[in-house]
Design a protein around this motif. Structure first.
Motif, mmCIF file in Angstrom:
data_model
loop_
_atom_site.group_PDB
_atom_site.id
_atom_site.type_symbol
_atom_site.label_atom_id
_atom_site.label_comp_id
_atom_site.label_asym_id
_atom_site.label_seq_id
_atom_site.Cartn_x
_atom_site.Cartn_y
_atom_site.Cartn_z
ATOM 1 N N LEU A 307 0.835 -1.196 0.000
ATOM 2 C CA LEU A 307 0.000 0.000 0.000
ATOM 3 C C LEU A 307 0.873 1.251 0.000
ATOM 4 C CD1 LEU A 307 -2.783 -1.014 2.573
ATOM 5 C CD2 LEU A 307 -2.812 -1.218 0.082
ATOM 6 N N THR A 308 0.618 2.137 -0.949
ATOM 7 C CA THR A 308 1.334 3.406 -1.069
ATOM 8 C C THR A 308 0.301 4.494 -1.315
ATOM 9 O OG1 THR A 308 1.579 3.248 -3.481
ATOM 10 C CG2 THR A 308 3.294 2.197 -2.125
ATOM 11 N N PRO A 309 0.691 5.773 -1.215
ATOM 12 C CA PRO A 309 -0.273 6.852 -1.479
ATOM 13 C C PRO A 309 -0.927 6.753 -2.857
ATOM 14 C CG PRO A 309 1.651 7.730 -0.374
ATOM 15 C CD PRO A 309 1.973 6.296 -0.688
ATOM 16 N N SER A 310 -0.191 6.236 -3.841
ATOM 17 C CA SER A 310 -0.762 6.126 -5.189
ATOM 18 C C SER A 310 -1.405 4.760 -5.448
ATOM 19 C CB SER A 310 0.333 6.375 -6.239
ATOM 20 O OG SER A 310 1.383 5.425 -6.091
ATOM 21 N N ASN A 311 -1.195 3.829 -4.534
ATOM 22 C CA ASN A 311 -1.754 2.476 -4.663
ATOM 23 C C ASN A 311 -2.252 2.073 -3.281
ATOM 24 O OD1 ASN A 311 -2.376 -0.099 -5.713
ATOM 25 N ND2 ASN A 311 -0.371 -0.899 -5.145
ATOM 26 N N ASP A 312 -3.391 2.704 -2.865
ATOM 27 C CA ASP A 312 -3.785 2.636 -1.456
ATOM 28 C C ASP A 312 -4.838 1.596 -1.127
ATOM 29 O OD1 ASP A 312 -6.048 3.778 -2.552
ATOM 30 O OD2 ASP A 312 -5.732 5.757 -1.677
ATOM 31 N N THR A 313 -5.249 0.791 -2.110
ATOM 32 C CA THR A 313 -6.285 -0.218 -1.853
ATOM 33 C C THR A 313 -5.965 -1.492 -2.623
ATOM 34 O OG1 THR A 313 -7.942 1.524 -1.575
ATOM 35 C CG2 THR A 313 -8.763 -0.714 -1.926
#
Length: 501
Positions: A307-313
Motif C-alpha cells: 500500500l502506497t499513497p498512489s496504490n492505497d487499496t
C-alpha cells in the motif's frame, strides 16, 4: 441468562415459538466503542497491515484497485436500482451468480432490462451461474408463457437470444444416489448449494451476499461492494465463474455429455455427473480449481499488494468449495482474523450464528482485539421466519445456536470481551455477512488501514464444508473508503439489540 417464551406468531397459517433474550437497544450513544472502529495511533502494534498482506499474498491473488472506483451500497433498493441501471448500459458481458433467480415482479423486471440490453447491444453476452437444486425447484410448473423456476426463466431468455444467453446450474456432489430421490427438494438444498453472489457487468464487479429475488431488492439487509472499471478484478471473477460453468449443468445439450431428462439440463462432454459419480466429480473439480488458482497466484508479487499513497487499496479474492476440498476462503479469513491488532475492535456480522470451531478458537485465542462485537439475525429477522414446512424450524435452530455460542463465550471466559447483538427492525429481515477491523496509523501514515471481508460466506459449517462460496478481503488506506467501511458497519449495527444476561 433471562429467557422467556414468546407467543405464537402467524406466518402463512403456521405458528412457531422462539426463545426471547433480555436485551437493550445498541445505539451509538449507549455503545460508542461497540459501534465505531477505534482510531488509535501506535508504532508498537505487533500485527500490521503489512504483515497481513504478506500472509495473504501466499494464499490469494492481490488485485490493486482505485479507491475512488469502490462504492459501498447500504440499501437493498439502491442495490437493485444500480444493478439494473448498469445492466442497461452493458456492452460486452453480464454475469450474474446467485443461489437462484426469483419469479417475483422485481427480478422479472430485471430480466426485462437484460432483454432490452441484449436487443440494444448485439455484442452483449449473458451468463447466469445458479444452483441446480434451488434453480430447478418448481420446474414442473413451468410453462412457456409463465416459467416459475430459475431454469425456466433463464431458458425463456436463452430461447429468444440463441448463443448469447447461457445458464450454468452447479450441482453439489453431496447430493447423490438415494439421497437425491428420497429427500424432499426444499430439504435437500440444506445439504449443499452454489452460494456465490457476484455480479459482473463489463469490467465492473459487485460482491454481495444477496440473491436475485424480491425481498433482497426491497427489505432484506445485506452488503454490496461495487468495484468499478477494473479489468483485473472482473477478469478474475469472470474466470472463476466460467470455470464453475464448465463443471455445471447447462441449458444446451452437449455431444457425448450427460443429460438429466427430468430437467433438460446437460453436462459438457467428459464431466462426470456429481449426482452419480461424486468422488470422480470432486477430483475433477479440485484439479481444475487448483490449476486456475495457481495460475493467478503465479502472476502476483508482493510488490502488487504494497500500500502506497498512489496504490492505497488492494483486494484479495477468495473461494471455498468444501465438498471438493478446496478451502482457500477458510484459510484467508482465519489468517485475517488472527491478525486483528490489540488496539482495535473487531466487528462480525452473520445472519446465522453457527461459527466453525476453527473460527471460534482463532477469535478467542489468536485474535488480539480487546473487544469483539457480533451481530446476528433476531428470529423474526430470519429469512425463514415465514417459511413453509421444515423451513419454519430454521429460525428456532439458529436461535439455539446463538444460545450455544453464548455458552461457549461464557465457558471461555470471554463475556467481557465478546458482545452479542441481534438485528431487529420492523418488517425487515437480515442477511448481512462479513467482518471489519482496522490497523492504527503509523508515524508515516495519515489514516488507519481499514479491512473489510465481504461476500457470501456465513462463517459457519455450511460455508466451510457444504456450499460454494466467494468473498474478498478489501484492505485500504484511503480515507474516503475507510470512512465508507465505518459508515457501513455502523449502519448494520445501529439496529442491533444486545443479548445480555
Amino acid at each position: 441468562r433471562s429467557l422467556a417464551v414468546v407467543g405464537k406468531t402467524q406466518g402463512r397459517g403456521a405458528s412457531s415459538s422462539f426463545l426471547c433474550r433480555s436485551r437493550r437497544t445498541a445505539t451509538t450513544s449507549k455503545f460508542p466503542q461497540k459501534t465505531r472502529m477505534s482510531l488509535h495511533t501506535s508504532s508498537e502494534v505487533k500485527n500490521t497491515s503489512s504483515s497481513l498482506i504478506s500472509k495473504l499474498i501466499k494464499l490469494s491473488p492481490a488485485v490493486p484497485v482505485r479507491a475512488d472506483d469502490v462504492e459501498i451500497i447500504l440499501d437493498p433498493n439502491d442495490f437493485y436500482n444500480q444493478l439494473n441501471n448498469r445492466i442497461s448500459t452493458a456492452k460486452k458481458r453480464v454475469i450474474l451468480a446467485a443461489l437462484y433467480l426469483g419469479n417475483e415482479p422485481k427480478p422479472l423486471h430485471m430480466v426485462q432490462v437484460i432483454r432490452q440490453s441484449l436487443k440494444t447491444n448485439p455484442e452483449l453476452e449473458v451468463l447466469f451461474v445458479l444452483d441446480y437444486l434451488r434453480g430447478t425447484r418448481g420446474i414442473k410448473k413451468d410453462t412457456p408463457e409463465k416459467p416459475q423456476s430459475s431454469v425456466g426463466i433463464v431458458r425463456s431468455l436463452a430461447n429468444d437470444f440463441p448463443g448469447r444467453v447461457r445458464g450454468a446450474f452447479w450441482h453439489t456432489p453431496r447430493v447423490s444416489g438415494i439421497i437425491k430421490w428420497l429427500v424432499p427438494e426444499r430439504v435437500v438444498e440444506l445439504v449443499g448449494v452454489q452460494h456465490i453472489k457476484c455480479f459482473i457487468v463489463d469490467d465492473d464487479v459487485m460482491l454481495s451476499g444477496a440473491n436475485l429475488s424480491e425481498q433482497y431488492f426491497t427489505d432484506r439487509q445485506d452488503r454490496y461492494y461495487w468495484f468499478k472499471n477494473n479489468p483485473a478484478l472482473s477478469g478474475f471473477y469472470s474466470g472463476l465463474l466460467q470455470l464453475i460453468e464448465s463443471l455445471s449443468f447447462g441449458l444446451e445439450t452437449s455431444p457425448n455429455g450427460i443429460k438429466h431428462v427430468d430437467t433438460g439440463l446437460s453436462l459438457r462432454a467428459g464431466v462426470p455427473d456429481p449426482s452419480v459419480e461424486p468422488k470422480r466429480y470432486k477430483s475433477v473439480f479440485k484439479t481444475t480449481m487448483d490449476a486456475f488458482w495457481s495460475s493467478f497466484l503465479a502472476r502476483e508479487s508482493i510488490q502488487t499488494a504494497i500500500l502506497t499513497p498512489s496504490n492505497d487499496t488492494v483486494v484479495f479474492p477468495t473461494c471455498q468449495v468444501g465438498p471438493c476440498d478446496f478451502t482457500n476462503d477458510h484459510q484467508v479469513v482465519d489468517t485475517a482474523l488472527a491478525t486483528v491488532p490489540s488496539t482495535e475492535t473487531l466487528h462480525i456480522t452473520t445472519p446465522y450464528c453457527n461459527f466453525t470451531e476453527d473460527f471460534t478458537n482463532i477469535m478467542f485465542k489468536e485474535c488480539q482485539a480487546p473487544q469483539i462485537n457480533v451481530i446476528v439475525a433476531h428470529p423474526t429477522a430470519n429469512g425463514f421466519f415465514k417459511g413453509k414446512g421444515a423451513h419454519t424450524l430454521i429460525p428456532w435452530a439458529y436461535s439455539s445456536f446463538l444460545e450455544r455460542f453464548h455458552a461457549v463465550v461464557a465457558k471461555a471466559g470471554q463475556m467481557a470481551r465478546v458482545h452479542l447483538l441481534e438485528y431487529e427492525r420492523p418488517d425487515w429481515t437480515f442477511h448481512a455477512k462479513g467482518l471489519w477491523f482496522e490497523f492504527p496509523k503509523s508515524n508515516t501514515e495519515q489514516t488507519p488501514t481499514g479491512v473489510s471481508v465481504v461476500g457470501s460466506s456465513n462463517f459457519g459449517f455450511r460455508s466451510a464444508q457444504r456450499d460454494l462460496e466467494a468473498q474478498a478481503v478489501v484492505i485500504s488506506q484511503n480515507e474516503r473508503l475507510v470512512n465508507s467501511m465505518r459508515e457501513e458497519m455502523t449502519h448494520i449495527f445501529k439496529t442491533g439489540s444486545e443479548v445480555s444476561e
